[in-house]
Every structure is written in structure tokens, then in C-alpha cells.
Design an enzyme around this catalytic site. Structure first.
Site, short mmCIF file in Angstrom:
data_model
loop_
_atom_site.label_atom_id
_atom_site.label_comp_id
_atom_site.label_asym_id
_atom_site.label_seq_id
_atom_site.Cartn_x
_atom_site.Cartn_y
_atom_site.Cartn_z
N SER A 35 0.82 -1.22 0.00
CA SER A 35 0.00 0.00 0.00
C SER A 35 0.84 1.26 0.00
O SER A 35 0.48 2.27 0.58
CB SER A 35 -0.93 -0.02 1.21
N GLY A 72 10.77 14.93 -3.20
CA GLY A 72 9.59 15.18 -4.01
C GLY A 72 9.43 14.26 -5.18
O GLY A 72 9.91 13.13 -5.19
N GLU A 144 17.59 18.42 -7.54
CA GLU A 144 18.38 17.43 -6.79
C GLU A 144 19.50 16.95 -7.70
O GLU A 144 19.57 17.33 -8.88
CB GLU A 144 17.49 16.26 -6.35
N HIS A 259 22.13 6.45 -0.54
CA HIS A 259 21.88 7.89 -0.48
C HIS A 259 23.06 8.55 0.23
O HIS A 259 23.49 8.08 1.27
CB HIS A 259 20.58 8.18 0.28
N ARG A 305 23.83 10.74 -7.65
CA ARG A 305 23.93 10.22 -6.29
C ARG A 305 25.05 9.21 -6.09
O ARG A 305 25.70 9.18 -5.05
CB ARG A 305 22.58 9.57 -5.99
N HIS A 366 19.48 2.89 0.27
CA HIS A 366 18.30 3.74 0.09
C HIS A 366 17.29 3.17 -0.89
O HIS A 366 16.11 3.07 -0.57
CB HIS A 366 18.79 5.11 -0.39
N ARG A 401 19.42 5.24 -10.02
CA ARG A 401 18.18 6.01 -10.23
C ARG A 401 18.44 7.51 -10.10
O ARG A 401 19.13 7.97 -9.19
CB ARG A 401 17.15 5.60 -9.18
N SER A 406 11.45 7.94 -8.52
CA SER A 406 10.75 6.69 -8.14
C SER A 406 9.31 6.93 -7.73
O SER A 406 8.44 6.09 -7.99
CB SER A 406 11.50 5.96 -7.03
P1 FAD Z 1 6.57 1.30 -0.62
O1 FAD Z 1 6.13 2.69 -0.56
O2 FAD Z 1 7.74 0.92 0.19
O3 FAD Z 1 5.35 0.37 -0.20
C1 FAD Z 1 5.51 -1.02 -0.07
C2 FAD Z 1 4.26 -1.57 0.58
O4 FAD Z 1 4.28 -2.99 0.55
C3 FAD Z 1 4.11 -1.20 2.04
O5 FAD Z 1 2.76 -0.87 2.26
C4 FAD Z 1 4.48 -2.48 2.78
O6 FAD Z 1 3.89 -2.61 4.05
C5 FAD Z 1 3.93 -3.50 1.82
N1 FAD Z 1 4.52 -4.83 1.95
C6 FAD Z 1 5.83 -5.18 1.89
N2 FAD Z 1 5.96 -6.50 2.06
C7 FAD Z 1 4.72 -7.01 2.22
C8 FAD Z 1 4.20 -8.31 2.45
N3 FAD Z 1 4.98 -9.39 2.59
N4 FAD Z 1 2.86 -8.46 2.56
C9 FAD Z 1 2.02 -7.40 2.47
N5 FAD Z 1 2.47 -6.14 2.28
C10 FAD Z 1 3.79 -5.95 2.15
N6 FAD Z 1 11.65 8.76 -4.01
C11 FAD Z 1 11.33 9.85 -4.71
O7 FAD Z 1 11.00 9.75 -5.90
N7 FAD Z 1 11.35 11.09 -4.12
C12 FAD Z 1 11.70 11.27 -2.82
O8 FAD Z 1 11.69 12.37 -2.32
C13 FAD Z 1 12.06 10.13 -2.05
N8 FAD Z 1 12.45 10.25 -0.77
C14 FAD Z 1 12.67 9.13 -0.03
C15 FAD Z 1 12.96 9.25 1.32
C16 FAD Z 1 13.14 8.11 2.11
C17 FAD Z 1 13.46 8.24 3.57
C18 FAD Z 1 13.02 6.82 1.52
C19 FAD Z 1 13.20 5.58 2.34
C20 FAD Z 1 12.76 6.70 0.17
C21 FAD Z 1 12.59 7.84 -0.62
N9 FAD Z 1 12.30 7.74 -1.97
C22 FAD Z 1 12.00 8.86 -2.69
C23 FAD Z 1 12.11 6.43 -2.59
C24 FAD Z 1 10.60 6.16 -2.66
O9 FAD Z 1 10.00 6.59 -1.48
C25 FAD Z 1 10.29 4.70 -2.86
O10 FAD Z 1 11.06 4.16 -3.87
C26 FAD Z 1 8.83 4.53 -3.23
O11 FAD Z 1 8.04 5.17 -2.28
C27 FAD Z 1 8.47 3.07 -3.31
O12 FAD Z 1 7.08 2.95 -3.44
P2 FAD Z 1 6.43 1.51 -3.51
O13 FAD Z 1 4.97 1.71 -3.59
O14 FAD Z 1 7.09 0.72 -4.54
O15 FAD Z 1 6.85 0.84 -2.11
C1 SIN Z 2 15.84 12.93 -1.16
O1 SIN Z 2 14.94 13.69 -0.80
O2 SIN Z 2 17.03 13.21 -1.14
C2 SIN Z 2 15.45 11.58 -1.64
C3 SIN Z 2 14.96 11.68 -3.01
C4 SIN Z 2 14.94 10.34 -3.68
O3 SIN Z 2 15.30 9.33 -3.10
O4 SIN Z 2 14.54 10.32 -4.84
#
Ligand code: FAD
Ligand code: SIN
Length: 547
Positions: A35, A72, A144, A259, A305, A366, A401, A406
Site C-alpha cells: 500500500s 519530491g 536534486e 543515499h 547520487r 536507500h 536512479r 521513483s
Molecule cells: P513502498 O512505498 O515501500 O510500499 C511497499 C508496501 O508494501 C508497504 O505498504 C508495505 O507494508 C507493503 N509490503 C511489503 N511487504 C509485504 C508483504 N509481505 N505483505 C504485504 N504487504 C507488504 N523517491 C522519490 O521519488 N522522491 C523522494 O523524495 C524520495 N524520498 C525518499 C525518502 C526516504 C526516507 C526513503 C526511504 C525513500 C525515498 N524515496 C523517494 C524512494 C521512494 O520513497 C520509494 O522508492 C517509493 O516510495 C516506493 O514505493 P512503492 O509503492 O514501490 O513501495
Molecule cells: C531525497 O529527498 O534526497 C530523496 C529523493 C529520492 O530518493 O529520490
């Protein structure tokens, strides 16, 4: 896309034995697992195409990497193009440049040209970006590393992820065709006649089956495998492990992005210090107070990065000091407090005033660039299975990346996967699958202790800098832990997460071992060989007795 398959890691097909004739079922047209941004968007897209959706997530709905995104979402919008000279093509070129020659150019162009639609989708579901409510009504844009233009939209300064996940949570909960099951841990994908027909999951002490015509995997990344990481505890690579066990082909797993700037303060969480801070003028300094990045790249502090992280590690080695500093003090207190409220407030709690003090920073794991191979519609190599977000490998990120690509990919590929899953979904009918029970794992297994050893090993031997000997040692140790200590069926989530991390760390390490030349985030200290400009792929070796 040139693919270079390498030997797969042998593993059991499932984490535990079961008999579906004895399991309670939940049925849906489309099953979405996860989610974060990709899962919520896929669920909304499938539901908006009149499909009944079941959304499983292992924690609370909002708990995800998405929630913590700071910098962002990168997007080139029409008005921005006119005003600033930016264009989709410039965004494509920056992405290809950061990706070190391993991006899929067609896919990259296809994804990035949909960035305006992604922002429209988020706005339609209630998301608001900084600047939109004021003056010209246009969003404020930041920069960035690796971006030649200001093209990153953000919300509440440095809380973009919180705004996005809150808006999508509300939209998902309000949609009548989406059923949400929180605290539902997906264990394994179910397959019948070669097609994925849902997943086995655990909720409140019971194992259930969720059956669906198509399944979207959106389980995010695997950053928790490293001792130093920006990722929250959910990021344990479960989806990648599940897909691999089910026979999907995975690619580019050696490319873990580190990161450059995570808070490095004993006793404090590894808080991300957003790259946008450097985008607004903050400067990296070494222990001697020298601004060093210009020595590593012409773009200095705003180099891609991988180059900044590798530069920091070199400075740490040269100065024999455990971290470097980020100096934002010249940006002024009022500005810093308003533009980076989360970071300002969190550091204040540890006695650091960022308008006066330099911030101690260090790289940490990261973002996982590799994952389950998908096509433009999010289809994996197994029918019935789609993947989107960080768990997927779409070809957008290549070997490294580009910052803030992302969240954008999560929206666009989540949409595509949701639409396609809806088109191919529908009730799968009656399913009869069983797996003989495996012997139980040792009751003496100390899960936290093994997890600590794994994370320390990954940081030491499969971290920013790698070499043949370190990777060989890691492969042997992790293989031994997986085959001996953590072998057999477990009964709880911490154990299943550990088993998933042991498997995914083997995929990462085996690919890192095979790729003997440095490329992108993968820095081989021991070799100056020519790059293999192919993607490394792995598929689980077929074992008829176990499928
Ligand atoms: P996630 O958002 O990680 O969601 C995964 C979901 O799967 C979660 O709900 C989890 O509970 C669920 N899940 C996992 N395993 C299971 C399981 N076995 N059963 C059921 N559910 C499960 N990217 C950007 O583009 N811009 C940014 O500014 C940025 N800043 C970031 C800052 C931080 C601190 C971090 C950690 C990452 C950042 N990123 C950023 C990267 C970006 O946030 C992620 O790559 C992106 O949000 C991933 O989205 P997703 O939906 O694939 O996974
Ligand atoms: C950050 O805000 O530096 C993270 C951005 C990203 O992971 O894309």
C-alpha cells in the site's frame, strides 16, 4: 534490452506447507499486495476500471517507504517547459546519464512522457504541492543531484511522501470497489497451470488464500538488509523473494543505491537529509572543512547520487573520520525552518540547529534499482503477475536512479499495472493447490541475532565499495545461514522476513559478484575491467518436485 542470465539460487518454492482445500479464501478480480504509492495507485486504477480489488498490506495502510519521501516527485509540466527551458527530453537525458548506460531508453521515454498525467492523477486524488495555492498557482520546483533543471514538486517542504500517502489512503478507503486488509502479511504467490492466481497470506495467527484473476506486486524495496539504511522496517524484500520463488525473472539486483546524506549521530535514527537541501545551496564538507565535491565531478554537490556517495566514502577513508558534514547554515534560520521543517525539527531534538551547526552525514542503503522484470504494462515474466514501484525493474533506473524519479514511476507504472491487471483479471474460479509441510526450523533460531549478522555483513561486504573476496565471503556466509540456520518452516512474520532477506541478499550478492566491473551504484574496488553493458538476470532453477 540485452539480458545476461546467470545461475539462479536454489530455494524452496514456498515458505511453508499448506493445503488450500483447508484454507479460508477471499476472492477478488484483482489482488494488490502493498500500500505504498504503487499499490494504492494500482488499486485505484483497477477499481476505476470496474474491478473488485483486494489490497493486502503487512502493516497499517500508510506504512511504506512512500510515506517518508522528502525531496519530491520529478515531473516536467507544460507551463514549466515554457518558463524554464526544461522539456521531457531533457528529463530523459538526465535519467539516462544517471543510469550509467543501463536504462532502457524506450521505456524511459515512455514513462517520463506521462509525468504530467501522474501529477494530474495525484491532484485528482487530493494531493497538493507547495506553491499551488499561492500567486501564479504553479507548484514550486526544486533541484536534486543529476537534474539540470528545477523540476521537482514537493509538499509541506520536506514531507512530500506524507502528503501523497495520506491523500491516497483516503482515496483507497473511500472507493467502494476496494477492500483493504491491513496487517496481512503475504507469504507466497499461488500458481496454477503456470499462471499466478493470488497469494497466501497471514493475518492474526491464521493463514488464508487470496484468489484473483491478476495480482499486482507492489511491496517496495529491501533496504533493511543493510545495517545503515534510510528505509523503514517494512522494506525487507518480501515481494522480490516471493516473485523469485514463484519463478519470475529478476534483474539488476546488484544496483542498490546508497543515499549520500543520512544523519550520522550515535543514538539517532538514520534520518534522511534530503538532496533538495543541496539543491537549495547546502554544501558537503570534509573533516578539514573543505568543500570537496568539485574534485569528484563537474556538477559538484549536485552530481548524480552514486558519485556523491562514492566521493563521501573516499573522503571518510582519507580523513579517517567516520562521517562528513553538510553545511546549510548560510541558508538562514527562517528559510530552513519553513522549507525543511521535518529535518529542522528532528535535528533540533538532538541539539543541532542547522542554521548554525553543520550536519553529520554518511551514505546509507536507500533504493533498490533492480527487481522483478516488467514490460511497459507492468507484466512480469509469469502470466497473471504484474509488478510496480520499487519491487519492479522497468528499465527506468538502469544502474543508478535519478533522484525523485521513483515516486513518479510508482504513479505511472502503478496506473499501467492496475489498468492492465483489470483488463486481464476476473474471478479465477476454484483452485486446489497444496504443498507438503516442510520440517519446522530449529526452535533455537535466534532471529534478531542472525538478522544483525546479515545486515552487518551486507554493509561491510556488499556496501558502497565491493571486491571479489568480500563478495565471495558474503555469498558463502549468507548461503550457509539460509541453508542451515534459517532452513525450514517458521511460524511468524519476523522469521519469514528474515528468510526473504536471506534470499534477496543472495540475489544481490551473486549479481554483484558476477558483475566484475564498476557501473553506477556498483563500485568494484578490485577491477578496472570493461563494463558488461548487459542486464544480469536470474530465474529460480526449476525443480519439478517443488513447484
Ligand atoms: P513502498 O512505498 O515501500 O510500499 C511497499 C508496501 O508494501 C508497504 O505498504 C508495505 O507494508 C507493503 N509490503 C511489503 N511487504 C509485504 C508483504 N509481505 N505483505 C504485504 N504487504 C507488504 N523517491 C522519490 O521519488 N522522491 C523522494 O523524495 C524520495 N524520498 C525518499 C525518502 C526516504 C526516507 C526513503 C526511504 C525513500 C525515498 N524515496 C523517494 C524512494 C521512494 O520513497 C520509494 O522508492 C517509493 O516510495 C516506493 O514505493 P512503492 O509503492 O514501490 O513501495
Ligand atoms: C531525497 O529527498 O534526497 C530523496 C529523493 C529520492 O530518493 O529520490
Amino acid at each position: 534490452m540485452h539480458l545476461h542470465p546467470i545461475d539462479g539460487i536454489a530455494t524452496t518454492r514456498y515458505l511453508l506447507g499448506f493445503d488450500l482445500r483447508r484454507k479460508p479464501h477471499l476472492d477478488a478480480d484483482v489482488l494488490v499486495i502493498g500500500s505504498g504509492i504503487a499499490g494504492c495507485v494500482a488499486a485505484l486504477a483497477a477499481a476505476e476500471n470496474d474491478r473488485e480489488v483486494l489490497l493486502l498490506t503487512k502493516g497499517e495502510l500508510q506504512e511504506s517507504n512512500t510515506r517518508y519521501a522528502q525531496g519530491g516527485i520529478a515531473a516536467v509540466l507544460d507551463d514549466q517547459e515554457r518558463d524554464l527551458g526544461d522539456s521531457i527530453e531533457q528529463h530523459v537525458q538526465d535519467t539516462l546519464q544517471a543510469g550509467g548506460g543501463l536504462c532502457d531508453e524506450l521505456q524511459t521515454r515512455e514513462i517520463l512522457k506521462q509525468s504530467a498525467q501522474a501529477i494530474t492523477f495525484l491532484r485528482r486524488h487530493g494531493c497538493r504541492f507547495d506553491g499551488e495555492a499561492t500567486g501564479t498557482g504553479k507548484a514550486d520546483l526544486t533541484r536534486e543531484g543529476g537534474h539540470r533543471f528545477r523540476r521537482i514538486l514537493h509538499a509541506h517542504g520536506d514531507s512530500t511522501g506524507a502528503e501523497i500517502s495520506q491523500s491516497l489512503r483516503n482515496a483507497v478507503l473511500q472507493h467502494p470497489l476496494i477492500t483493504v486488509r491491513e496487517h496481512s502479511f503475504s507469504l507466497d504467490l499461488l500458481k496454477e497451470d503456470g499462471r499466478v492466481v493470488g497469494a497466501l497470506y497471514h493475518r492474526r495467527g491464521e493463514i488464508y488464500a487470496a484468489l484473483a484473476g491478476s495480482t499486482v506486486l507492489a511491496t517496495g524495496g529491501c533496504g533493511r538488509m543493510w545495517r545503515e539504511t534510510t528505509n523503514p522496517t517494512i522494506a525487507t524484500g518480501d515481494g522480490l523473494a516471493m516473485a523469485y520463488r514463484a519463478g519470475a525473472t529478476v534483474a539488476d539486483c546488484e544496483f542498490m543505491q546508497f543515499h549520500p546524506t543520512t544523519l550520522y549521530l550515535a543514538g539517532a535514527a538514520r534520518l534522511l537529509i534530503t538532496e533538495a537541501m543541496r539543491g537549495e545551496g547546502a554544501v558537503l564538507k570534509n573533516h578539514a572543512g573543505e568543500a570537496f565535491m568539485a574534485r569528484y565531478h563537474r556538477d559538484g554537490d549536485l552530481a548524480p547520487r552514486d558519485i556523491v556517495s562514492q566521493g563521501i566514502i573516499a573522503e571518510i577513508r582519507n580523513t579517517r573520520f567516520p562521517h562528513v558534514w553538510l553545511d546549510a547554515s548560510h541558508l538562514g534560520q527562517d528559510y530552513l525552518r519553513q522549507r525543511f521543517p521535518t529535518i529542522f525539527g528532528s535535528l533540533q531534538e538532538f541539539g543541532i540547529d542547522i542554521s548554525r551547526d553543520w550536519i553529520p552525514v554518511h551514505p546509507s542503503a536507500h533504493y533498490h534499482c533492480g527487481g522483478v522484470i516488467t514490460d511497459a504494462q507492468g507484466r512480469s515474466t509469469i502470466s497473471g503477475l504484474f509488478a510496480a514501484g520499487e519491487v519492479a525493474c522497468t528499465g527506468l533506473h538502469g544502474a543508478n536512479r535519478l533522484a525523485s524519479n521513483s515516486i513518479l514511476e510508482g504513479v505511472i507504472c502503478g496506473l499501467q499495472a492496475g489498468i492492465q491487471a483489470a483488463a486481464e483479471g476476473g474471478f479465477p474460479g476454484r483452485i486446489r493447490i497444496s504443498q507438503d509441510h516442510y520440517p519446522a526450523a530449529s526452535s533455537k533460531l535466534d532471529i534478531p541475532d542472525l538478522l544483525r549478522s546479515l545486515r552487518a555483513m551486507m554493509w561491510r561486504n556488499v556496501g558502497v565499495e565491493r571486491d571479489h573476496d568480500g563478495l565471495s565471503t558474503a555469498l558463502r556466509s549468507i548461503g550457509f545461514w539460509a541453508d542451515h540456520q534459517a532452513r525450514g518452516a517458521l511460524e511468524h512474520e519476523a522469521g519469514w522476513e528474515l528468510q526473504n532477506m536471506l534470499l534477496v541478499s543472495q540475489l544481490v550478492t551473486a549479481m554483484a559478484h558476477t558483475r566484475t566491473a564498476s557501473l553506477g551504484t556498483h563500485l568494484r574496488k578490485d577491477s578496472h575491467a570493461q563494463n558488461i553493458s548487459a542486464h544480469l538476470t536470474m530465474t529460480r532453477p526449476e525443480r519439478a518436485d517443488n513447484d
